[in-house]
Design a protein around this motif. Structure first.
Motif: not given
Length: 356
Positions: A83-93, A40-52
């Motif tokens: 790493k995911y916290k930094n990702f969410c901060r940069n994405k500005q959800y 239903d929706l695209r995922i929001d991630t980078n390769y490193e976080i996805f593998l983690l």
């Protein structure tokens, strides 16, 4: 807010597809987290976080308990969190939407959004609450319920009413004009065991009482001349476990999904459950049977609103005699109660209020 202006508001959502499709339709720029894949929706991630995420999920499924409490695994979890916290901060959800708050990844996301001072929203997947613990309201910033009936029940039990919003439900849009009530095709819903308890304090459920519940129902229905019924067990439970202890000539397995079962039924009997709402919207009356033992449910839980027998529009049987009375006199749930259980039409304006 216009649909066009909502595009700039990023929402991270692990809600069910039914809800995500409506959120997307409303114009919000919503994405799924990397542990919660769906078309239903695209995922929001980078390769490193996805593998983690995949690595952590694999460990939970296949590693020993000793490994899961080891320093090595805890360091892996810390790495993911940071790493995911930094990702969410940069994405500005602008907000987080969850459909549960007990799994590891949901707890991580809730903690991160709390650290980032971003609101979290729990879209309640059940329409009839049956247990309450006030500490649960601290797990999310806001709770979205289907109708005002549920919110009033939470308020009666001491919850902060200001944390709740009413939404309706995408799947329930047309209230039937009348309800079927017959004894020829009865669908029985079992008294299910929770198995996993989200509460800090809970009763010690006796599995045997889940079987006694069915024997009590059989006793009443045979007195009414019913020869057999269809039994639908909760999706988290195994019908074959019940089959070892029940009369399988009387309780026949309902193999279809719940909507197909309701299409075939002319009456549903069971405990307090969201299936009450499913049944009523399918035009079938639901007879509520909640036998009491020492003023508790048969599994040891408190009898709580909204299914506590105090609303005369919702008949509840607390013993076999009361159940016989409901069946003999065909006492139905008043169909108008659906407007209180499920707001009409669907209302997603709570997003605007929370995001602002």
């Amino acid at each position: 807010f216009t649909i066009k202006s909502r595009k700039k508001y990023k929402i991270l959502s692990s809600a069910a597809s039914t809800w995500n499709n409506e959120i997307k339709k409303a114009g919000y720029n919503s994405r799924r987290p990397p542990w919660n894949l769906n078309k239903d929706l695209r995922i929001d991630t980078n390769y490193e976080i996805f593998l983690l995420c995949r690595k952590i999920d694999h460990c939970f499924k296949y590693k020993s308990f000793n490994y899961l409490v080891s320093d090595k695994f805890i360091l892996l979890l810390d790495e993911f969190y940071n790493k995911y916290k930094n990702f969410c901060r940069n994405k500005q959800y602008r907000c987080l939407v969850v459909s549960e708050y007990n799994s590891f990844f949901s707890k991580v996301a809730l903690s991160i959004f709390r650290d980032l001072s971003k609101p979290s929203i729990f879209l309640h997947h059940g329409g009839v609450p049956t247990f309450y613990e006030k500490n649960i309201q601290n797990r999310c910033d806001y709770f979205v319920m289907w109708g005002k009936k549920q919110i009033n029940s939470y308020s009666k039990m001491g919850y902060n009413k200001n944390k709740f919003y009413v939404s309706g439900h995408p799947s329930y849009t047309e209230i039937p004009k009348k309800l079927k009530f017959g004894l020829n095709n009865i669908l029985v819903i079992n008294k299910s065991l929770l198995g996993v308890h989200p509460m800090e304090k809970f009763p010690n459920e006796d599995k045997g009482n889940a079987i006694i519940y069915l024997y009590s129902l059989q006793n009443v229905l045979k007195k009414m001349g019913v020869e057999n019924v269809k039994l639908k067990v909760h999706p988290s439970e195994n019908f074959n476990w019940y089959k070892k202890y029940i009369d399988s000539n009387f309780f026949q397995r309902a193999g279809d999904n719940i909507n197909k079962c309701l299409d075939k039924a002319d009456l549903v009997i069971g405990p307090a459950s969201t299936t009450i709402i499913d049944s009523l919207f399918n035009g079938v009356n639901y007879v509520i049977y909640e036998p009491k033992i020492k003023n508790k449910s048969i599994l040891g839980w408190d009898i709580t609103p909204p299914i506590d027998g105090k609303d005369p529009r919702i008949p509840v049987a607390f013993n076999e005699d009361e159940l016989i009375n409901i069946l003999k006199n065909k006492l139905k749930i008043e169909i108008s109660i659906l407007n209180e259980f499920v707001k009409q039409p669907l209302d997603l304006t709570f997003f605007e209020k929370i995001i602002k």
